[in-house]
Design an enzyme around this catalytic site. Structure first.
Site, PDB file in Angstrom:
ATOM      1  N   ARG A 178       0.835  -1.205   0.000  1.00 56.39           N
ATOM      2  CA  ARG A 178       0.000   0.000   0.000  1.00 56.39           C
ATOM      3  C   ARG A 178       0.867   1.251   0.000  1.00 56.39           C
ATOM      4  NH1 ARG A 178      -4.643   1.672   4.497  1.00 56.39           N
ATOM      5  NH2 ARG A 178      -5.021   3.763   3.694  1.00 56.39           N
ATOM      6  N   HIS A 212     -16.515   4.465  -4.049  1.00 60.14           N
ATOM      7  CA  HIS A 212     -15.583   5.567  -3.780  1.00 60.14           C
ATOM      8  C   HIS A 212     -15.735   6.705  -4.791  1.00 60.14           C
ATOM      9  CE1 HIS A 212     -12.661   3.019  -1.125  1.00 60.14           C
ATOM     10  NE2 HIS A 212     -13.905   3.051  -0.673  1.00 60.14           N
ATOM     11  N   TYR A 215     -13.953  10.760  -0.997  1.00 61.60           N
ATOM     12  CA  TYR A 215     -13.048  10.391  -2.090  1.00 61.60           C
ATOM     13  C   TYR A 215     -13.133  11.384  -3.249  1.00 61.60           C
ATOM     14  CZ  TYR A 215     -12.143   5.996   0.256  1.00 61.60           C
ATOM     15  OH  TYR A 215     -11.750   5.054   1.168  1.00 61.60           O
ATOM     16  N   CYS A 243     -19.273  -1.450   1.041  1.00 57.39           N
ATOM     17  CA  CYS A 243     -18.402  -0.359   1.474  1.00 57.39           C
ATOM     18  C   CYS A 243     -19.053   0.310   2.669  1.00 57.39           C
ATOM     19  CB  CYS A 243     -18.221   0.635   0.328  1.00 57.39           C
ATOM     20  SG  CYS A 243     -17.115   2.015   0.696  1.00 57.39           S
TER      21      CYS A 243
END
Length: 411
Positions: free
Chosen positions: A90, A194, A241, A164
């Site tokens: 990540r 997102h 986002y 989500c």
């Protein structure tokens, strides 16, 4: 009822366990199988999970195993919450795009594509084993990038729904602002994973979004790290986002001068694992709330309960478009309110989407289609095409350099 968690050694797992314990009447589990190849993490997480359930008086037993077949056999639902490469991967995803002046984020842009390339092939391998050893089980995917991963699962013929926590997070925050029970709040949530906007907030059938923005606009803007003026002008609430799109260059400068989110989370995980190792810890640590995934457990319990109980209620999930948004193909995966039954998710009708949002949704959906092809079939050209299509990249020279950097790090 047996439930399996793929990636059960995640520091997220006690969040799930906390929800299972509190909501036992909604989801009467008898066995929770935690499946993870990392034996050290798995044992620590399984230990605290057992203590949490014991303290709550929950009868379910917790099984910890690295054997996926053993873990999923007999399960009626399987949660996917894995992270291929851990926080180290990540960190790469969040930093290499900055070299090209692009946002470094693990689920969107170049970083999101890098994650998809690693994640989709493994998820499909695991899902095939689930299908073999737990035929008929529902797969609930929380693994990012959720939209791309869910489409991969559906295209391969799996019984899968993406989940989500953005929508449930908004529902809970709005309910708090309004002083009402969350169950009374219904969201006009539309978009892709997102990449969503709340276009209405209904309480007992009445749209209170204008009043919500008038009275609590500053608090909402602060939560999103977006200007109040933008929220007021849009008259909707974008997911946080959207800041990567609406304030791209500002975010890049912030990211260049601060530690990556991956490094922060890695430090939290180290602390959390030490807590989980303490035999006196039998509740969800407060630190876990900073780890991310708030309300994930409650969303998961609600979804699984409805899938297995044929409840026919409405929840926000990631599922096939099937004409819901007419400007997207039927095979696209969208994130909208849907009726949940034993047969799966059926999106509710959606009011026509405004051009301001429609264009961005269409562009990112096209990118996701190309990203999935790159993840399934590989090839520098496919990776480059996906990046060129992404609204956060969109320039040939930058797409070419990002492709080079990405493939260097993936090899």
């Amino acid at each position: 009822m047996k439930l399996a968690v793929i990636g059960g050694g995640s520091t997220y797992t006690p969040e799930l366990i906390d929800g299972f314990a509190r909501l036992r009447d909604d989801l009467p589990l008898t066995e929770i199988a935690l499946v993870d190849p990392d034996a050290t993490r798995l044992e620590l997480v399984a230990g605290v999970s057992r203590r949490m359930l014991a303290k709550a008086g929950h009868p379910a037993r917790v099984v910890a195993t690295a054997d996926l077949a053993e873990g999923v056999r007999g399960a009626q639902a399987v949660l996917f919450q894995l992270r291929v490469g851990g926080q180290a991967a990540r960190n790469v995803d969040e930093t290499f795009p900055l070299q090209c002046g692009c946002v470094g984020q693990e689920t969107t842009g170049a970083g999101g594509l890098a994650k998809a390339l690693r994640t989709v092939p493994l998820v499909l391998e695991l899902a095939a084993q689930v299908k073999e050893h737990a035929p008929g089980a529902w797969i609930v995917d929380f693994t990012n990038p959720v939209g791309i991963v869910t489409r991969a699962l559906l295209d391969a013929g799996h019984r899968a729904i993406g989940l989500c926590n953005v929508a449930i997070g908004f529902q809970r925050r709005f309910a708090k602002h309004l002083g009402v029970e969350p169950s009374r709040v219904e969201l006009g949530h539309v978009g892709l994973n997102h990449l969503t906007w709340e276009r209405s907030v209904h309480v007992d059938g009445e749209d209170v979004l204008p009043d919500l923005l008038a009275q609590h606009g500053q608090a909402i803007a602060d939560d999103l790290h977006l200007p109040l003026e933008l929220i007021q002008r849009l008259k909707v609430v974008p997911s946080y986002y959207l800041r990567y799109f609406y304030q791209h260059d500002i975010v890049v400068e912030e990211q260049r001068s601060a530690p990556s989110r991956a490094s922060e989370v890695a430090a939290m995980e180290e602390q959390l694992l030490k807590m989980y190792a303490d035999p006196a810890v039998d509740t969800k640590p407060e630190l876990l709330s900073k780890r991310g995934g708030a309300f994930y457990s409650e969303a998961a319990v609600a979804l699984i309960s409805s899938l297995l109980g044929d409840r026919g209620d409405v929840q926000v999930v990631n599922t096939r478009n099937n004409g819901t948004l007419p400007f997207l193909g039927d095979e696209a995966v969208i994130e909208v309110p849907a009726k949940i039954t034993a047969a799966g998710a059926v999106p509710l009708p959606v009011e026509p989407v405004e051009p301001l949002y429609r264009g961005l949704i269409a562009g990112v959906s096209a990118y996701e289609e190309l990203a999935l092809q790159a993840a399934l079939h590989g090839g520098e050209g496919r990776v480059r095409d996906a990046l060129l299509a992404h609204p956060l990249v969109g320039q040939e020279a930058i797409a070419a350099e990002l492709t080079r950097l990405m493939l260097e790090r993936q090899s």
